[in-house]
Design a protein around this motif. Structure first.
Motif, PDB file in Angstrom:
ATOM      1  N   HIS A 183      -2.459   1.636   4.373  1.00 16.38           N
ATOM      2  CA  HIS A 183      -1.181   1.317   5.010  1.00 16.38           C
ATOM      3  C   HIS A 183      -1.225   1.690   6.487  1.00 16.38           C
ATOM      4  N   PHE A 187      -4.742   4.337  -0.601  1.00 18.44           N
ATOM      5  CA  PHE A 187      -3.702   3.346  -0.332  1.00 18.44           C
ATOM      6  C   PHE A 187      -2.876   3.724   0.898  1.00 18.44           C
ATOM      7  N   ASN A 199       0.813  -1.215   0.000  1.00 16.65           N
ATOM      8  CA  ASN A 199       0.000   0.000   0.000  1.00 16.65           C
ATOM      9  C   ASN A 199       0.847   1.266   0.000  1.00 16.65           C
ATOM     10  N   ALA A 239       1.912   1.326  -3.962  1.00 16.70           N
ATOM     11  CA  ALA A 239       0.775   1.556  -4.864  1.00 16.70           C
ATOM     12  C   ALA A 239       0.528   3.024  -5.202  1.00 16.70           C
TER      13      ALA A 239
END
Length: 236
Positions: free
Chosen positions: A140, A136, A112, A115
């Motif tokens: 995370h 994202f 994440n 991304a």
């Protein structure tokens, strides 16, 4: 020092390496979270996207720092398992299992982090790229929160074994246990969306820094208590 104690000292696991690795988790973790990501505004996707593009190299360095932190924590987990196994193989194995689970959650969460840059640098016409990047990063953050549940239990068990085994001063074990409790409380606060009074939430992770730093510095300077190590290894 008796011959038995001398032999026990020679057979001790390399706790000073674990201490350096533990300090490494703190340094790499702080650099990644504070040094490379603390200034990102996750509530404003457009501003976040601009910040990521402007500081892409530093952001990528933060991801690498996260990887280094995880490697350090693997070293800590392995050596601490060996260090506390003479006190209780079951508790040491349980602690290691929780730590490895937390490491796995963090490692999966790094996807994440990668991304957002993939989305923002994509040339395939993705819509709402800034919103996706922000999502994202928030994912995370939640993954990090979940990992602290496992690391919290890990610190609680290590703290308990320190107090009972006396391989390290009991006061450090108590601080480690308190750090673990704070990790758990912080994760429950976030996951259940519970408010805490007086800005207490801003300080919940501080005991972790103190506790984990204290055990690292003690092991680096003094190592394990030789007489306690000999006593535990002499048990049938």
């Amino acid at each position: 020092m008796t011959i038995d104690t001398t032999t026990a000292v020679l057979k001790q696991p390399p706790v000073r390496i674990a201490a350096l690795a533990y300090l490494g988790t703190i340094v790499f973790g702080l650099f990644a979270e504070v040094g490379t990501r603390s200034g990102l505004d996750r509530t404003d996707p457009q501003a976040l996207a601009a910040s990521l593009k402007a500081g892409e190299a530093m952001f990528r360095l933060g991801v690498v720092s996260d990887l280094a932190m995880l490697v350090c924590y693997l070293i800590v987990t392995a050596i601490f398992y060996a260090a506390f196994r003479p006190y209780s193989r079951t508790l040491s194995l349980t602690a290691a299992a929780f730590s490895l689970t937390g490491i796995t959650v963090l490692a999966m969460g790094l996807v994440n982090l990668i991304a957002p840059l993939m989305v923002l640098n994509s040339a395939t016409g993705l819509t709402d790229q800034a919103d996706l990047a922000a999502l994202f990063l928030m994912l995370h953050g939640r993954g990090y929160t979940i990992s602290l549940v496992f690391f919290g239990v890990y610190c609680l068990i290590i703290g308990w074994m320190v107090v009972r085994s006396r391989l390290v001063p009991a006061a450090i074990g108590l601080v480690m246990a308190f750090a673990g409790a704070c990790y758990l409380l912080n994760s429950l606060r976030v996951l259940l969306d519970l408010p805490l009074p007086g800005g207490l939430a801003d300080y919940l992770l501080l005991p972790g820094l103190i506790g984990e730093g204290a055990i690292s510095l003690w092991l680096l300077a003094r190592g394990l208590n030789a007489s306690a190590w000999a006593r535990l290894n002499a048990r049938p």
